[in-house]
Design a protein around this motif. Structure first.
Motif, PDB file in Angstrom:
ATOM      1  N   MET A 157     -27.154   6.008   2.173  1.00 41.88           N
ATOM      2  CA  MET A 157     -26.488   4.867   1.561  1.00 41.88           C
ATOM      3  C   MET A 157     -25.029   5.202   1.259  1.00 41.88           C
ATOM      4  N   ASP A 158     -24.248   5.492   2.266  1.00 42.51           N
ATOM      5  CA  ASP A 158     -22.845   5.789   2.060  1.00 42.51           C
ATOM      6  C   ASP A 158     -22.024   5.087   3.129  1.00 42.51           C
ATOM      7  N   TYR A 159     -20.740   5.198   3.037  1.00 36.25           N
ATOM      8  CA  TYR A 159     -19.864   4.425   3.911  1.00 36.25           C
ATOM      9  C   TYR A 159     -19.997   4.798   5.381  1.00 36.25           C
ATOM     10  N   THR A 160     -20.512   5.973   5.688  1.00 32.57           N
ATOM     11  CA  THR A 160     -20.606   6.392   7.089  1.00 32.57           C
ATOM     12  C   THR A 160     -21.583   5.532   7.888  1.00 32.57           C
ATOM     13  N   ILE A 161     -22.375   4.715   7.201  1.00 29.97           N
ATOM     14  CA  ILE A 161     -23.293   3.821   7.896  1.00 29.97           C
ATOM     15  C   ILE A 161     -22.526   2.838   8.777  1.00 29.97           C
ATOM     16  N   ILE A 162     -21.256   2.609   8.446  1.00 33.08           N
ATOM     17  CA  ILE A 162     -20.464   1.659   9.235  1.00 33.08           C
ATOM     18  C   ILE A 162     -20.293   2.133  10.675  1.00 33.08           C
ATOM     19  N   PHE A 163     -20.412   3.440  10.907  1.00 36.11           N
ATOM     20  CA  PHE A 163     -20.304   3.947  12.273  1.00 36.11           C
ATOM     21  C   PHE A 163     -21.452   3.438  13.145  1.00 36.11           C
ATOM     22  N   LEU A 164     -22.569   3.116  12.528  1.00 36.77           N
ATOM     23  CA  LEU A 164     -23.744   2.689  13.279  1.00 36.77           C
ATOM     24  C   LEU A 164     -23.780   1.189  13.539  1.00 36.77           C
ATOM     25  N   ILE A 165     -23.007   0.422  12.789  1.00 38.29           N
ATOM     26  CA  ILE A 165     -23.061  -1.039  12.919  1.00 38.29           C
ATOM     27  C   ILE A 165     -22.667  -1.512  14.316  1.00 38.29           C
ATOM     28  N   PRO A 166     -21.537  -1.058  14.887  1.00 35.35           N
ATOM     29  CA  PRO A 166     -21.206  -1.510  16.253  1.00 35.35           C
ATOM     30  C   PRO A 166     -22.282  -1.145  17.267  1.00 35.35           C
ATOM     31  N   ALA A 167     -22.869   0.031  17.089  1.00 38.64           N
ATOM     32  CA  ALA A 167     -23.919   0.465  18.021  1.00 38.64           C
ATOM     33  C   ALA A 167     -25.146  -0.437  17.901  1.00 38.64           C
ATOM     34  N   SER A 198     -24.838   4.380  20.991  1.00 33.62           N
ATOM     35  CA  SER A 198     -25.529   4.597  19.717  1.00 33.62           C
ATOM     36  C   SER A 198     -25.634   6.082  19.407  1.00 33.62           C
ATOM     37  N   ALA A 199     -25.955   6.881  20.414  1.00 28.53           N
ATOM     38  CA  ALA A 199     -26.063   8.320  20.207  1.00 28.53           C
ATOM     39  C   ALA A 199     -24.711   8.924  19.834  1.00 28.53           C
ATOM     40  N   ILE A 200     -23.657   8.472  20.491  1.00 30.12           N
ATOM     41  CA  ILE A 200     -22.311   8.983  20.199  1.00 30.12           C
ATOM     42  C   ILE A 200     -21.905   8.646  18.771  1.00 30.12           C
ATOM     43  N   MET A 201     -22.136   7.400  18.361  1.00 33.28           N
ATOM     44  CA  MET A 201     -21.742   6.989  17.018  1.00 33.28           C
ATOM     45  C   MET A 201     -22.579   7.696  15.960  1.00 33.28           C
ATOM     46  N   SER A 202     -23.824   7.965  16.252  1.00 32.35           N
ATOM     47  CA  SER A 202     -24.657   8.730  15.317  1.00 32.35           C
ATOM     48  C   SER A 202     -24.122  10.147  15.172  1.00 32.35           C
ATOM     49  N   LEU A 203     -23.677  10.728  16.271  1.00 33.28           N
ATOM     50  CA  LEU A 203     -23.094  12.076  16.223  1.00 33.28           C
ATOM     51  C   LEU A 203     -21.796  12.075  15.420  1.00 33.28           C
ATOM     52  N   VAL A 204     -20.981  11.058  15.618  1.00 36.70           N
ATOM     53  CA  VAL A 204     -19.742  10.941  14.842  1.00 36.70           C
ATOM     54  C   VAL A 204     -20.059  10.869  13.357  1.00 36.70           C
ATOM     55  N   ARG A 205     -21.080  10.101  13.015  1.00 35.29           N
ATOM     56  CA  ARG A 205     -21.463   9.984  11.609  1.00 35.29           C
ATOM     57  C   ARG A 205     -21.890  11.336  11.044  1.00 35.29           C
ATOM     58  N   LEU A 206     -22.678  12.079  11.812  1.00 36.67           N
ATOM     59  CA  LEU A 206     -23.125  13.391  11.348  1.00 36.67           C
ATOM     60  C   LEU A 206     -21.948  14.336  11.140  1.00 36.67           C
ATOM     61  N   LEU A 207     -20.981  14.277  12.032  1.00 38.28           N
ATOM     62  CA  LEU A 207     -19.812  15.148  11.905  1.00 38.28           C
ATOM     63  C   LEU A 207     -18.984  14.787  10.672  1.00 38.28           C
ATOM     64  N   VAL A 208     -18.878  13.494  10.398  1.00 35.76           N
ATOM     65  CA  VAL A 208     -18.149  13.060   9.193  1.00 35.76           C
ATOM     66  C   VAL A 208     -18.868  13.542   7.946  1.00 35.76           C
ATOM     67  N   LEU A 209     -20.186  13.387   7.927  1.00 34.74           N
ATOM     68  CA  LEU A 209     -20.962  13.869   6.777  1.00 34.74           C
ATOM     69  C   LEU A 209     -20.814  15.380   6.613  1.00 34.74           C
ATOM     70  N   ARG A 210     -20.826  16.082   7.729  1.00 31.30           N
ATOM     71  CA  ARG A 210     -20.694  17.536   7.694  1.00 31.30           C
ATOM     72  C   ARG A 210     -19.319  17.934   7.118  1.00 31.30           C
ATOM     73  N   ASN A 211     -18.277  17.288   7.579  1.00 26.78           N
ATOM     74  CA  ASN A 211     -16.932  17.619   7.095  1.00 26.78           C
ATOM     75  C   ASN A 211     -16.750  17.246   5.628  1.00 26.78           C
ATOM     76  N   ARG A 212     -17.377  16.169   5.223  1.00 20.17           N
ATOM     77  CA  ARG A 212     -17.265  15.756   3.823  1.00 20.17           C
ATOM     78  C   ARG A 212     -17.966  16.759   2.917  1.00 20.17           C
ATOM     79  N   ARG A 213     -19.089  17.290   3.379  1.00 18.25           N
ATOM     80  CA  ARG A 213     -19.769  18.317   2.592  1.00 18.25           C
ATOM     81  C   ARG A 213     -18.946  19.585   2.501  1.00 18.25           C
TER      82      ARG A 213
END
Length: 230
Positions: A7-17, A213-228
Protein backbone atom coordinates in the motif's frame (compact mmCIF):
# COMPACT_ATOMS: atom_id res chain seq x y z
CA UNK A 1 5.90 -3.74 7.14
CA UNK A 2 3.92 -5.93 4.75
CA UNK A 3 1.34 -3.14 4.22
CA UNK A 4 4.28 -0.85 3.42
CA UNK A 5 5.07 -3.12 0.49
CA UNK A 6 1.56 -3.36 -0.89
CA UNK A 7 0.00 0.00 0.00
CA UNK A 8 2.50 2.63 -1.11
CA UNK A 9 2.96 4.97 -4.02
CA UNK A 10 4.98 2.46 -6.06
CA UNK A 11 1.70 0.72 -6.93
CA UNK A 12 1.30 3.40 -9.60
CA UNK A 13 3.97 1.60 -11.64
CA UNK A 14 1.56 -1.30 -12.06
CA UNK A 15 -1.49 0.70 -13.15
CA UNK A 16 -0.45 1.20 -16.82
CA UNK A 17 0.45 -2.47 -17.05
CA UNK A 18 -2.93 -3.52 -15.64
CA UNK A 19 -4.76 -1.23 -18.06
CA UNK A 20 -2.80 -2.59 -21.02
CA UNK A 21 -3.45 -6.17 -19.89
CA UNK A 22 -7.20 -5.52 -19.64
CA UNK A 23 -7.22 -3.89 -23.06
CA UNK A 24 -5.23 -6.78 -24.59
CA UNK A 25 -7.55 -9.40 -23.11
CA UNK A 26 -10.61 -7.53 -24.33
CA UNK A 27 -9.06 -7.08 -27.77
CA UNK A 28 -8.17 -10.73 -28.23
CA UNK A 29 -11.59 -11.88 -27.05
CA UNK A 30 -13.52 -9.50 -29.28
CA UNK A 31 -11.34 -10.13 -32.34
CA UNK A 32 -11.42 -13.88 -31.87
CA UNK A 33 -15.19 -13.85 -31.41
CA UNK A 34 -15.67 -11.94 -34.65
CA UNK A 35 -13.53 -14.18 -36.81
CA UNK A 36 -14.48 -17.43 -35.08
CA UNK A 37 -17.88 -16.93 -36.71
CA UNK A 38 -16.55 -16.31 -40.22
CA UNK A 39 -15.98 -19.51 -42.18
CA UNK A 40 -13.04 -19.89 -44.52
CA UNK A 41 -13.73 -20.36 -48.21
CA UNK A 42 -11.49 -23.44 -48.29
CA UNK A 43 -13.66 -25.20 -45.71
CA UNK A 44 -10.55 -26.45 -43.84
CA UNK A 45 -10.76 -26.97 -40.11
CA UNK A 46 -7.96 -25.86 -37.82
CA UNK A 47 -6.70 -29.44 -37.56
CA UNK A 48 -6.61 -29.75 -41.34
CA UNK A 49 -4.78 -26.44 -41.66
CA UNK A 50 -2.17 -27.48 -39.12
CA UNK A 51 -1.72 -30.88 -40.81
CA UNK A 52 -1.20 -29.31 -44.22
CA UNK A 53 1.31 -26.78 -42.93
CA UNK A 54 3.24 -29.41 -41.01
CA UNK A 55 3.31 -31.91 -43.86
CA UNK A 56 4.39 -29.36 -46.45
CA UNK A 57 7.09 -28.15 -44.08
CA UNK A 58 8.55 -31.64 -43.78
CA UNK A 59 7.07 -32.33 -40.34
CA UNK A 60 4.78 -35.36 -40.82
CA UNK A 61 6.10 -36.75 -37.52
CA UNK A 62 4.54 -33.93 -35.48
CA UNK A 63 1.27 -35.18 -34.00
CA UNK A 64 -1.81 -33.04 -33.63
CA UNK A 65 -3.90 -33.55 -30.52
CA UNK A 66 -7.19 -32.08 -29.42
CA UNK A 67 -7.25 -30.54 -25.95
CA UNK A 68 -10.13 -29.10 -23.92
CA UNK A 69 -10.48 -25.43 -23.15
CA UNK A 70 -10.61 -22.15 -25.00
CA UNK A 71 -7.42 -20.85 -26.64
CA UNK A 72 -5.36 -23.54 -24.93
CA UNK A 73 -3.50 -24.13 -28.19
CA UNK A 74 0.25 -24.72 -28.00
CA UNK A 75 3.17 -26.63 -29.46
CA UNK A 76 5.28 -28.82 -27.19
CA UNK A 77 8.85 -29.02 -28.55
CA UNK A 78 9.78 -31.77 -26.10
CA UNK A 79 7.21 -34.28 -27.36
CA UNK A 80 6.80 -32.82 -30.87
CA UNK A 81 3.06 -32.52 -30.36
CA UNK A 82 0.86 -29.67 -31.54
CA UNK A 83 -2.22 -29.30 -29.36
CA UNK A 84 -5.32 -27.46 -30.53
CA UNK A 85 -8.30 -26.44 -28.43
CA UNK A 86 -11.71 -27.90 -29.25
CA UNK A 87 -12.95 -24.96 -31.28
CA UNK A 88 -9.73 -24.39 -33.20
CA UNK A 89 -9.36 -28.09 -33.92
CA UNK A 90 -12.82 -28.67 -35.35
CA UNK A 91 -14.07 -25.41 -36.84
CA UNK A 92 -13.35 -24.08 -40.33
CA UNK A 93 -13.09 -20.40 -39.46
CA UNK A 94 -10.59 -17.63 -40.05
CA UNK A 95 -9.71 -17.56 -36.37
CA UNK A 96 -9.15 -21.32 -36.26
CA UNK A 97 -6.97 -21.23 -39.38
CA UNK A 98 -4.87 -18.38 -38.00
CA UNK A 99 -4.33 -19.96 -34.59
CA UNK A 100 -3.59 -23.41 -36.04
CA UNK A 101 -1.07 -22.01 -38.52
CA UNK A 102 0.54 -19.97 -35.74
CA UNK A 103 1.11 -23.07 -33.62
CA UNK A 104 2.44 -24.90 -36.66
CA UNK A 105 4.80 -21.95 -37.03
CA UNK A 106 6.28 -22.87 -33.64
CA UNK A 107 6.86 -26.41 -34.89
CA UNK A 108 8.69 -24.99 -37.90
CA UNK A 109 10.78 -22.84 -35.57
CA UNK A 110 11.71 -25.97 -33.68
CA UNK A 111 12.62 -27.74 -36.91
CA UNK A 112 15.01 -24.96 -38.03
CA UNK A 113 16.41 -24.47 -34.50
CA UNK A 114 15.14 -20.90 -34.28
CA UNK A 115 17.42 -19.24 -31.71
CA UNK A 116 14.90 -17.40 -29.52
CA UNK A 117 12.73 -20.52 -29.27
CA UNK A 118 15.69 -22.59 -28.11
CA UNK A 119 16.71 -19.92 -25.62
CA UNK A 120 13.18 -19.66 -24.26
CA UNK A 121 13.10 -23.42 -23.79
CA UNK A 122 16.33 -23.31 -21.81
CA UNK A 123 14.95 -20.53 -19.62
CA UNK A 124 11.67 -22.25 -18.71
CA UNK A 125 12.94 -23.89 -15.46
CA UNK A 126 14.64 -20.69 -14.26
CA UNK A 127 11.69 -18.47 -15.17
CA UNK A 128 9.27 -20.89 -13.51
CA UNK A 129 11.32 -20.90 -10.32
CA UNK A 130 11.60 -17.10 -10.40
CA UNK A 131 7.88 -16.54 -10.91
CA UNK A 132 7.11 -18.88 -8.03
CA UNK A 133 9.53 -17.64 -5.40
CA UNK A 134 10.89 -14.20 -6.37
CA UNK A 135 8.15 -12.10 -4.81
CA UNK A 136 8.14 -14.18 -1.64
CA UNK A 137 11.88 -13.65 -1.24
CA UNK A 138 11.53 -9.91 -1.84
CA UNK A 139 8.79 -9.67 0.80
CA UNK A 140 10.95 -11.54 3.31
CA UNK A 141 13.77 -9.07 2.61
CA UNK A 142 11.39 -6.15 3.15
CA UNK A 143 9.93 -7.52 6.36
CA UNK A 144 13.31 -8.15 7.93
CA UNK A 145 15.01 -5.17 6.27
CA UNK A 146 17.72 -7.32 4.67
CA UNK A 147 18.70 -5.75 1.32
CA UNK A 148 20.72 -8.80 0.25
CA UNK A 149 17.66 -11.03 0.42
CA UNK A 150 15.72 -8.46 -1.60
CA UNK A 151 18.50 -8.46 -4.18
CA UNK A 152 18.21 -12.23 -4.56
CA UNK A 153 14.47 -11.94 -5.14
CA UNK A 154 14.92 -9.12 -7.63
CA UNK A 155 17.54 -11.14 -9.50
CA UNK A 156 15.16 -14.08 -9.72
CA UNK A 157 12.36 -11.85 -10.96
CA UNK A 158 14.73 -10.44 -13.60
CA UNK A 159 14.78 -13.93 -15.10
CA UNK A 160 11.00 -13.76 -15.45
CA UNK A 161 11.31 -10.42 -17.25
CA UNK A 162 13.96 -11.81 -19.57
CA UNK A 163 11.77 -14.81 -20.35
CA UNK A 164 8.87 -12.54 -21.26
CA UNK A 165 11.08 -10.44 -23.52
CA UNK A 166 12.46 -13.50 -25.30
CA UNK A 167 8.91 -14.72 -25.83
CA UNK A 168 8.07 -11.67 -27.98
CA UNK A 169 10.24 -12.48 -31.02
CA UNK A 170 9.19 -16.14 -30.76
CA UNK A 171 5.50 -15.23 -31.01
CA UNK A 172 5.93 -12.51 -33.63
CA UNK A 173 8.00 -14.81 -35.83
CA UNK A 174 5.48 -17.65 -35.55
CA UNK A 175 2.72 -15.27 -36.65
CA UNK A 176 4.75 -14.10 -39.64
CA UNK A 177 5.36 -17.69 -40.66
CA UNK A 178 1.66 -18.46 -40.22
CA UNK A 179 0.46 -15.61 -42.39
CA UNK A 180 2.98 -16.50 -45.11
CA UNK A 181 1.90 -20.15 -45.33
CA UNK A 182 -1.79 -19.33 -45.14
CA UNK A 183 -1.40 -17.28 -48.30
CA UNK A 184 1.24 -19.36 -50.07
CA UNK A 185 -0.64 -22.63 -49.58
CA UNK A 186 -3.94 -20.94 -50.52
CA UNK A 187 -5.51 -22.00 -47.26
CA UNK A 188 -6.94 -18.51 -47.04
CA UNK A 189 -7.76 -16.29 -49.98
CA UNK A 190 -6.54 -12.75 -50.58
CA UNK A 191 -9.35 -11.18 -48.54
CA UNK A 192 -9.08 -13.62 -45.64
CA UNK A 193 -5.36 -13.28 -44.85
CA UNK A 194 -5.68 -9.71 -43.44
CA UNK A 195 -8.47 -10.94 -41.18
CA UNK A 196 -6.29 -13.74 -39.85
CA UNK A 197 -3.61 -11.11 -39.25
CA UNK A 198 -6.01 -9.20 -37.02
CA UNK A 199 -6.54 -12.33 -34.92
CA UNK A 200 -2.81 -12.97 -34.57
CA UNK A 201 -2.01 -9.31 -33.89
CA UNK A 202 -4.58 -9.26 -31.09
CA UNK A 203 -3.06 -12.42 -29.61
CA UNK A 204 0.42 -10.91 -29.86
CA UNK A 205 -0.73 -7.91 -27.86
CA UNK A 206 -1.30 -10.16 -24.85
CA UNK A 207 2.39 -11.12 -24.91
CA UNK A 208 3.37 -7.45 -25.16
CA UNK A 209 1.15 -6.72 -22.16
CA UNK A 210 2.71 -9.58 -20.18
CA UNK A 211 6.23 -8.33 -20.93
CA UNK A 212 5.30 -4.75 -20.03
CA UNK A 213 3.71 -5.92 -16.79
CA UNK A 214 6.84 -7.84 -15.86
CA UNK A 215 9.06 -4.84 -16.62
CA UNK A 216 6.94 -2.47 -14.55
CA UNK A 217 6.86 -4.93 -11.66
CA UNK A 218 10.66 -5.08 -11.79
CA UNK A 219 10.86 -1.28 -11.80
CA UNK A 220 8.64 -1.22 -8.73
CA UNK A 221 10.86 -3.72 -6.93
CA UNK A 222 13.95 -1.68 -7.73
CA UNK A 223 12.32 1.49 -6.40
CA UNK A 224 11.33 -0.30 -3.20
CA UNK A 225 14.85 -1.68 -2.89
CA UNK A 226 16.45 1.76 -3.31
CA UNK A 227 14.03 3.34 -0.88
CA UNK A 228 14.95 0.77 1.75
CA UNK A 229 18.60 1.45 1.12
CA UNK A 230 18.00 5.14 1.80
Amino acid sequence: MFPYFTMDYTIIFLIPAMLLAMYAQGKVRSTYNIYSRERVASGMSGAEVARMVLDRSGLPNVRIERVPGNLTDHYDPRTKVLRLSDEVYSKATIASAGVAAHEAGHAIQDQVSYGPLKLRGLMVPMASFGSRFAMLIVIVGLIFSIPTIMDVGILLFSLVVLFQLITLPVEFNASRRALAVLGDYQILNYDEVPKAKKVLDAAALTYVAAAFSAIMSLVRLLVLRNRRRD
